[in-house]
Design a protein around this motif. Structure first.
Motif, short mmCIF file in Angstrom:
data_model
loop_
_atom_site.label_atom_id
_atom_site.label_comp_id
_atom_site.label_asym_id
_atom_site.label_seq_id
_atom_site.Cartn_x
_atom_site.Cartn_y
_atom_site.Cartn_z
N LEU A 163 -0.89 3.09 -22.13
CA LEU A 163 -0.31 4.35 -21.65
C LEU A 163 -1.33 5.48 -21.72
O LEU A 163 -1.43 6.30 -20.80
CB LEU A 163 0.93 4.70 -22.49
CG LEU A 163 1.70 5.95 -22.09
CD1 LEU A 163 2.27 5.82 -20.68
CD2 LEU A 163 2.84 6.22 -23.09
N GLU A 164 -2.11 5.54 -22.79
CA GLU A 164 -3.14 6.58 -22.90
C GLU A 164 -4.20 6.42 -21.81
O GLU A 164 -4.65 7.40 -21.21
CB GLU A 164 -3.76 6.55 -24.30
CG GLU A 164 -2.80 7.01 -25.39
CD GLU A 164 -3.44 7.08 -26.76
OE1 GLU A 164 -4.68 6.92 -26.85
OE2 GLU A 164 -2.72 7.29 -27.74
N ALA A 165 -4.61 5.17 -21.55
CA ALA A 165 -5.57 4.94 -20.47
C ALA A 165 -4.97 5.32 -19.12
O ALA A 165 -5.65 5.88 -18.26
CB ALA A 165 -6.00 3.47 -20.47
N THR A 166 -3.69 5.04 -18.95
CA THR A 166 -2.99 5.42 -17.72
C THR A 166 -3.07 6.93 -17.49
O THR A 166 -3.32 7.39 -16.37
CB THR A 166 -1.52 4.98 -17.80
OG1 THR A 166 -1.45 3.55 -17.79
CG2 THR A 166 -0.70 5.53 -16.64
N CYS A 167 -2.89 7.69 -18.56
CA CYS A 167 -2.97 9.15 -18.44
C CYS A 167 -4.34 9.60 -17.97
O CYS A 167 -4.47 10.50 -17.13
CB CYS A 167 -2.64 9.81 -19.78
SG CYS A 167 -0.89 9.74 -20.20
N ARG A 168 -5.38 8.98 -18.50
CA ARG A 168 -6.74 9.36 -18.09
C ARG A 168 -6.97 9.07 -16.61
O ARG A 168 -7.56 9.90 -15.88
CB ARG A 168 -7.77 8.64 -18.96
CG ARG A 168 -7.76 9.12 -20.41
CD ARG A 168 -8.93 8.56 -21.20
NE ARG A 168 -8.78 7.14 -21.50
CZ ARG A 168 -8.17 6.65 -22.59
NH1 ARG A 168 -7.61 7.48 -23.46
NH2 ARG A 168 -8.12 5.35 -22.80
N TYR A 169 -6.51 7.91 -16.16
CA TYR A 169 -6.72 7.57 -14.75
C TYR A 169 -5.86 8.43 -13.83
O TYR A 169 -6.30 8.83 -12.74
CB TYR A 169 -6.47 6.07 -14.53
CG TYR A 169 -7.67 5.23 -14.89
CD1 TYR A 169 -8.61 4.87 -13.93
CD2 TYR A 169 -7.89 4.84 -16.21
CE1 TYR A 169 -9.73 4.12 -14.27
CE2 TYR A 169 -9.00 4.10 -16.56
CZ TYR A 169 -9.92 3.74 -15.58
OH TYR A 169 -11.04 3.02 -15.92
N HIS A 194 -1.10 14.69 -19.43
CA HIS A 194 -1.33 14.78 -20.87
C HIS A 194 -0.64 13.64 -21.61
O HIS A 194 0.55 13.37 -21.38
CB HIS A 194 -0.78 16.10 -21.42
CG HIS A 194 -1.25 17.31 -20.68
ND1 HIS A 194 -2.47 17.89 -20.89
CD2 HIS A 194 -0.65 18.05 -19.71
CE1 HIS A 194 -2.61 18.94 -20.10
NE2 HIS A 194 -1.53 19.05 -19.36
N ALA A 195 -1.36 13.00 -22.51
CA ALA A 195 -0.76 12.07 -23.47
C ALA A 195 -0.56 12.85 -24.76
O ALA A 195 -1.51 13.37 -25.34
CB ALA A 195 -1.67 10.88 -23.71
N ILE A 196 0.67 12.95 -25.20
CA ILE A 196 1.01 13.71 -26.40
C ILE A 196 1.25 12.74 -27.55
O ILE A 196 2.04 11.80 -27.43
CB ILE A 196 2.28 14.56 -26.16
CG1 ILE A 196 2.09 15.47 -24.94
CG2 ILE A 196 2.62 15.38 -27.41
CD1 ILE A 196 0.97 16.47 -25.05
N GLY A 236 -6.10 15.13 -19.19
CA GLY A 236 -6.66 13.82 -19.51
C GLY A 236 -6.89 13.55 -20.98
O GLY A 236 -7.40 12.49 -21.33
N GLU A 237 -6.51 14.47 -21.84
CA GLU A 237 -6.74 14.29 -23.27
C GLU A 237 -5.52 13.65 -23.94
O GLU A 237 -4.41 13.71 -23.43
CB GLU A 237 -7.01 15.65 -23.94
CG GLU A 237 -8.23 16.38 -23.42
CD GLU A 237 -9.52 15.72 -23.82
OE1 GLU A 237 -9.52 14.91 -24.79
OE2 GLU A 237 -10.55 16.00 -23.18
N THR A 238 -5.76 13.03 -25.09
CA THR A 238 -4.66 12.64 -25.97
C THR A 238 -4.53 13.75 -27.01
O THR A 238 -5.42 13.96 -27.83
CB THR A 238 -4.94 11.29 -26.65
OG1 THR A 238 -4.99 10.27 -25.65
CG2 THR A 238 -3.83 10.95 -27.64
N MET A 239 -3.43 14.49 -26.92
CA MET A 239 -3.22 15.68 -27.75
C MET A 239 -2.42 15.32 -28.99
O MET A 239 -1.25 14.97 -28.91
CB MET A 239 -2.49 16.74 -26.93
CG MET A 239 -2.30 18.05 -27.65
SD MET A 239 -3.85 18.97 -27.88
CE MET A 239 -4.26 19.39 -26.18
N TYR A 240 -3.07 15.42 -30.15
CA TYR A 240 -2.39 15.13 -31.42
C TYR A 240 -1.60 16.35 -31.89
O TYR A 240 -2.11 17.46 -31.90
CB TYR A 240 -3.39 14.74 -32.49
CG TYR A 240 -3.83 13.30 -32.43
CD1 TYR A 240 -3.08 12.31 -33.06
CD2 TYR A 240 -4.97 12.92 -31.73
CE1 TYR A 240 -3.47 10.99 -33.00
CE2 TYR A 240 -5.36 11.60 -31.67
CZ TYR A 240 -4.61 10.62 -32.32
OH TYR A 240 -5.00 9.31 -32.25
#
Length: 260
Positions: A171-177, A190-192, A247-251
């Motif tokens: 899912l995180e890779a999906t967000c980047r693409y 955004h991946a949260i 495109g970031e994974t936001m913690y």
């Protein structure tokens, strides 16, 4: 918890929120935050059992669209977007907060996960976000923001997270693409990644209370986050103040992810 702001910076923006199960859901914190900043909401519920929990919440934020959505049921996803196009003609914010794996596959180790269980988890938890993005993008005529929920177990091994680790990594890779493909349309993705939160979904994880207590002890800020912490961060990312963040994974975990 309330956020003092100078103006409703999401006024007249249209937001679709998918994944509210009850008042403890991360998606509900996001819906409340979008609403507080002035957005109009479309809210979905999984099935008739869930409807009784979600409907009062949708009414409390005056959501003009309230519809069933099981992403595995043919036609339901298309019906939601057709209604949005009919009523609003556009969409600015999409929030995807759904995940599922069969209990026997989730609570067993990855080696024991069935092909059917893995495929089901991937379809509901990951590919459904792609399907939503495909339908949402044409409605985001002036750009927009898309959000989905991940967890630190996508990047590091977390005991008992099992099959959901690889699924969330996908899912995180999906967000980047998607961020790359949709960037020219001014759509940000955004991946949260919230810290552990006691939600209905987390109840399916073995020994989740131990994970929750450990996170609270290790967080540099000294406490766990709540659903409104997640919601306000998503709301900020949906505003023009974050217009070049994508495109970031936001913690959003009180800093737990930085700890060794």
């Amino acid at each position: 918890m309330s956020l003092l702001i100078p103006q409703p910076v999401l006024k007249n923006k249209k937001a679709l929120v998918v994944g509210i199960a009850n008042e403890h859901s991360i998606a509900w914190g996001c819906a409340r935050s979008f609403h507080e900043l002035g957005a109009d909401l479309a809210i979905t519920y999984l099935n008739e059992k869930a409807k009784s929990y979600v409907e009062p919440l949708a009414e409390s934020v005056s959501a003009p669209i309230f519809m069933p959505l099981n992403v595995s049921a043919p036609g339901e996803l298309e019906a939601v977007f057709a209604r949005i196009e009919q009523l609003w003609g556009s969409l600015d914010i999409l929030l995807h907060a759904i995940a599922f794996a069969p209990k026997e596959d989730l609570q067993g180790g990855l080696l024991d996960c069935s092909a059917e269980g893995f495929a089901k988890a991937m379809d509901v938890s990951c590919h459904s976000f792609i399907r939503m993005a495909r339908l949402a993008a044409p409605l985001m005529k002036d750009g927009g923001s898309m959000f989905t929920m991940t967890y630190h177990g996508a990047q590091k091994v977390v005991n008992n997270y099992n099959v959901m680790g690889p699924i969330k990594a996908a899912l995180e890779a999906t967000c980047r693409y998607l961020a790359y493909e949709l960037g020219p349309k001014k759509i940000r993705v955004h991946a949260i990644s919230p810290g552990p939160l006691k939600t209905r979904a987390s109840g399916g994880l073995k020994d989740f209370d131990l994970l929750l207590n450990e996170a609270g002890q290790r967080a540099p800020v000294g406490e766990l986050v709540d659903i409104m912490d997640v919601g306000f961060t998503c709301a900020y990312l949906a505003t023009p103040y974050a217009r070049r963040v994508t495109g970031e994974t936001m913690y959003i975990d009180g800093g737990v992810n930085i700890m060794a």
